[in-house]
Design a protein around this motif. Sequence first.
Motif, mmCIF file in Angstrom:
data_model
loop_
_atom_site.group_PDB
_atom_site.id
_atom_site.type_symbol
_atom_site.label_atom_id
_atom_site.label_comp_id
_atom_site.label_asym_id
_atom_site.label_seq_id
_atom_site.Cartn_x
_atom_site.Cartn_y
_atom_site.Cartn_z
ATOM 1 N N ALA A 278 0.838 -1.190 0.000
ATOM 2 C CA ALA A 278 0.000 0.000 0.000
ATOM 3 C C ALA A 278 0.876 1.243 0.000
ATOM 4 C CB ALA A 278 -0.914 0.015 1.222
ATOM 5 N N ALA A 279 0.444 2.230 -0.761
ATOM 6 C CA ALA A 279 1.175 3.494 -0.858
ATOM 7 C C ALA A 279 0.284 4.644 -0.421
ATOM 8 C CB ALA A 279 1.655 3.723 -2.280
ATOM 9 N N VAL A 280 0.878 5.600 0.234
ATOM 10 C CA VAL A 280 0.147 6.798 0.622
ATOM 11 C C VAL A 280 -0.126 7.668 -0.599
ATOM 12 C CG1 VAL A 280 0.270 8.905 2.002
ATOM 13 C CG2 VAL A 280 1.088 6.734 2.949
ATOM 14 N N SER A 281 0.806 7.685 -1.537
ATOM 15 C CA SER A 281 0.643 8.490 -2.753
ATOM 16 C C SER A 281 -0.508 7.964 -3.589
ATOM 17 C CB SER A 281 1.929 8.457 -3.577
ATOM 18 O OG SER A 281 3.008 8.990 -2.848
ATOM 19 N N PRO A 282 -1.275 8.844 -4.210
ATOM 20 C CA PRO A 282 -2.381 8.398 -5.062
ATOM 21 C C PRO A 282 -1.905 7.950 -6.427
ATOM 22 C CG PRO A 282 -2.273 10.769 -5.067
ATOM 23 C CD PRO A 282 -1.217 10.311 -4.099
ATOM 24 N N GLY A 283 -2.791 7.241 -7.139
ATOM 25 C CA GLY A 283 -2.493 6.856 -8.513
ATOM 26 C C GLY A 283 -2.167 5.384 -8.640
ATOM 27 N N ILE A 284 -1.468 5.043 -9.709
ATOM 28 C CA ILE A 284 -1.034 3.671 -9.937
ATOM 29 C C ILE A 284 0.491 3.655 -9.900
ATOM 30 C CG2 ILE A 284 -3.078 2.879 -11.169
ATOM 31 C CD1 ILE A 284 -1.682 3.510 -13.776
ATOM 32 N N ILE A 285 1.039 2.689 -9.186
ATOM 33 C CA ILE A 285 2.466 2.694 -8.877
ATOM 34 C C ILE A 285 3.058 1.335 -9.168
ATOM 35 C CG2 ILE A 285 4.167 3.060 -7.060
ATOM 36 C CD1 ILE A 285 2.052 4.791 -5.629
ATOM 37 N N ARG A 286 4.115 1.295 -9.983
ATOM 38 C CA ARG A 286 4.765 0.044 -10.369
ATOM 39 C C ARG A 286 6.053 -0.202 -9.584
ATOM 40 N NH1 ARG A 286 3.199 -1.485 -15.938
ATOM 41 N NH2 ARG A 286 5.175 -2.623 -16.065
ATOM 42 N N VAL A 287 6.591 0.825 -8.963
ATOM 43 C CA VAL A 287 7.919 0.730 -8.356
ATOM 44 C C VAL A 287 7.823 0.349 -6.890
ATOM 45 C CG1 VAL A 287 10.035 1.987 -7.870
ATOM 46 C CG2 VAL A 287 8.737 2.464 -9.978
ATOM 47 N N PRO A 288 8.485 -0.736 -6.476
ATOM 48 C CA PRO A 288 8.370 -1.191 -5.072
ATOM 49 C C PRO A 288 8.762 -0.129 -4.045
ATOM 50 C CG PRO A 288 9.369 -2.904 -6.415
ATOM 51 C CD PRO A 288 9.270 -1.691 -7.281
ATOM 52 N N ARG A 289 9.800 0.656 -4.324
ATOM 53 C CA ARG A 289 10.284 1.599 -3.315
ATOM 54 C C ARG A 289 9.294 2.726 -3.049
ATOM 55 N NH1 ARG A 289 13.593 2.844 -7.763
ATOM 56 N NH2 ARG A 289 13.281 4.950 -8.597
ATOM 57 N N GLU A 290 8.313 2.889 -3.878
ATOM 58 C CA GLU A 290 7.309 3.934 -3.670
ATOM 59 C C GLU A 290 6.153 3.464 -2.786
ATOM 60 O OE1 GLU A 290 8.160 6.184 -7.946
ATOM 61 O OE2 GLU A 290 6.104 5.811 -7.277
ATOM 62 N N TYR A 291 6.184 2.220 -2.393
ATOM 63 C CA TYR A 291 5.167 1.718 -1.472
ATOM 64 C C TYR A 291 5.651 1.879 -0.034
ATOM 65 C CZ TYR A 291 2.296 -0.071 -5.203
ATOM 66 O OH TYR A 291 1.467 -0.163 -6.302
ATOM 67 N N ASN A 292 4.722 2.236 0.843
ATOM 68 C CA ASN A 292 5.055 2.510 2.234
ATOM 69 C C ASN A 292 4.849 1.315 3.150
ATOM 70 O OD1 ASN A 292 3.450 5.165 1.035
ATOM 71 N ND2 ASN A 292 5.373 5.671 2.048
ATOM 72 N N TYR A 293 3.938 0.419 2.762
ATOM 73 C CA TYR A 293 3.583 -0.688 3.645
ATOM 74 C C TYR A 293 3.511 -1.976 2.838
ATOM 75 C CZ TYR A 293 2.131 3.336 6.390
ATOM 76 O OH TYR A 293 2.110 4.540 7.059
ATOM 77 N N TRP A 294 3.913 -3.069 3.497
ATOM 78 C CA TRP A 294 3.944 -4.381 2.850
ATOM 79 C C TRP A 294 3.303 -5.419 3.763
ATOM 80 C CZ3 TRP A 294 5.906 -5.313 -2.039
ATOM 81 C CH2 TRP A 294 6.560 -4.238 -2.642
ATOM 82 N N GLY A 295 2.651 -6.391 3.137
ATOM 83 C CA GLY A 295 2.157 -7.534 3.863
ATOM 84 C C GLY A 295 3.265 -8.556 4.087
ATOM 85 N N GLN A 296 2.921 -9.623 4.785
ATOM 86 C CA GLN A 296 3.925 -10.633 5.136
ATOM 87 C C GLN A 296 4.136 -11.646 4.018
ATOM 88 O OE1 GLN A 296 0.782 -10.785 5.997
ATOM 89 N NE2 GLN A 296 0.175 -12.898 5.592
ATOM 90 N N GLY A 297 3.257 -11.649 3.042
ATOM 91 C CA GLY A 297 3.396 -12.560 1.908
ATOM 92 C C GLY A 297 2.590 -13.839 2.087
ATOM 93 N N THR A 298 2.175 -14.397 0.963
ATOM 94 C CA THR A 298 1.463 -15.679 0.961
ATOM 95 C C THR A 298 2.024 -16.534 -0.174
ATOM 96 O OG1 THR A 298 -0.728 -16.730 0.941
ATOM 97 C CG2 THR A 298 -0.435 -14.834 -0.515
ATOM 98 N N GLN A 299 2.275 -17.794 0.130
ATOM 99 C CA GLN A 299 2.914 -18.685 -0.840
ATOM 100 C C GLN A 299 1.896 -19.206 -1.850
ATOM 101 O OE1 GLN A 299 6.303 -19.811 -1.092
ATOM 102 N NE2 GLN A 299 5.567 -20.655 -3.043
ATOM 103 N N VAL A 300 2.259 -19.133 -3.110
ATOM 104 C CA VAL A 300 1.482 -19.744 -4.189
ATOM 105 C C VAL A 300 2.391 -20.740 -4.891
ATOM 106 C CG1 VAL A 300 0.328 -19.379 -6.395
ATOM 107 C CG2 VAL A 300 -0.032 -17.764 -4.515
ATOM 108 N N THR A 301 1.950 -21.975 -4.958
ATOM 109 C CA THR A 301 2.712 -23.025 -5.616
ATOM 110 C C THR A 301 1.842 -23.654 -6.688
ATOM 111 O OG1 THR A 301 3.941 -23.479 -3.577
ATOM 112 C CG2 THR A 301 4.011 -25.150 -5.324
ATOM 113 N N VAL A 302 2.349 -23.677 -7.913
ATOM 114 C CA VAL A 302 1.613 -24.229 -9.042
ATOM 115 C C VAL A 302 2.366 -25.457 -9.533
ATOM 116 C CG1 VAL A 302 0.599 -23.784 -11.293
ATOM 117 C CG2 VAL A 302 0.864 -21.905 -9.644
ATOM 118 N N SER A 303 1.726 -26.599 -9.456
ATOM 119 C CA SER A 303 2.352 -27.840 -9.898
ATOM 120 C C SER A 303 2.002 -28.116 -11.355
ATOM 121 C CB SER A 303 1.903 -28.999 -9.021
ATOM 122 O OG SER A 303 0.510 -29.210 -9.157
ATOM 123 N N SER A 304 2.902 -28.800 -12.028
ATOM 124 C CA SER A 304 2.679 -29.083 -13.463
ATOM 125 C C SER A 304 1.925 -30.386 -13.657
ATOM 126 C CB SER A 304 4.020 -29.146 -14.179
ATOM 127 O OG SER A 304 4.848 -30.110 -13.587
#
Length: 123
Positions: free
Chosen positions: A97-123
């Motif tokens: 999540a970023a405090v700045s408005p708009g659409i943002i592609r650059v990681p360093r412009e985000y202020n807050y991050w979640g802890q992550g969730t694993q996605v595993t795709v088997s073939s």
Amino acid sequence: QVQLVESGGGLVQAGDSLRLSCAASGRTFIGAYGWFRQAPGKEREFLATISRTDGSTDYADSVKGRFAISRDNFVNTVYLQMNSLKPEDTAVYYCAAAVSPGIIRVPREYNYWGQGTQVTVSS
């Protein structure tokens, strides 16, 4: 401060679909959300971003047409619908999540991050 909690990851087969959710809490205004992923040994990769205010979106070419980002401002949640999953989509997925408005592609412009969730795709 903003806390982000992802959910919805898991183990699926190639071709399956999965929807990730990210619930935001806190008093800080959020201007944009983003989804990223990181596979072992690789850099964090931008996937999608959405403006919290007007809902405009942007996607990485690698997921355009397969993934869709959306948000529900009433419950302060952002989603990532992932279709036609491939083994190369296997990674830890993070919302941001970023405090700045708009659409943002650059990681360093985000202020807050979640802890992550694993996605595993088997073939």
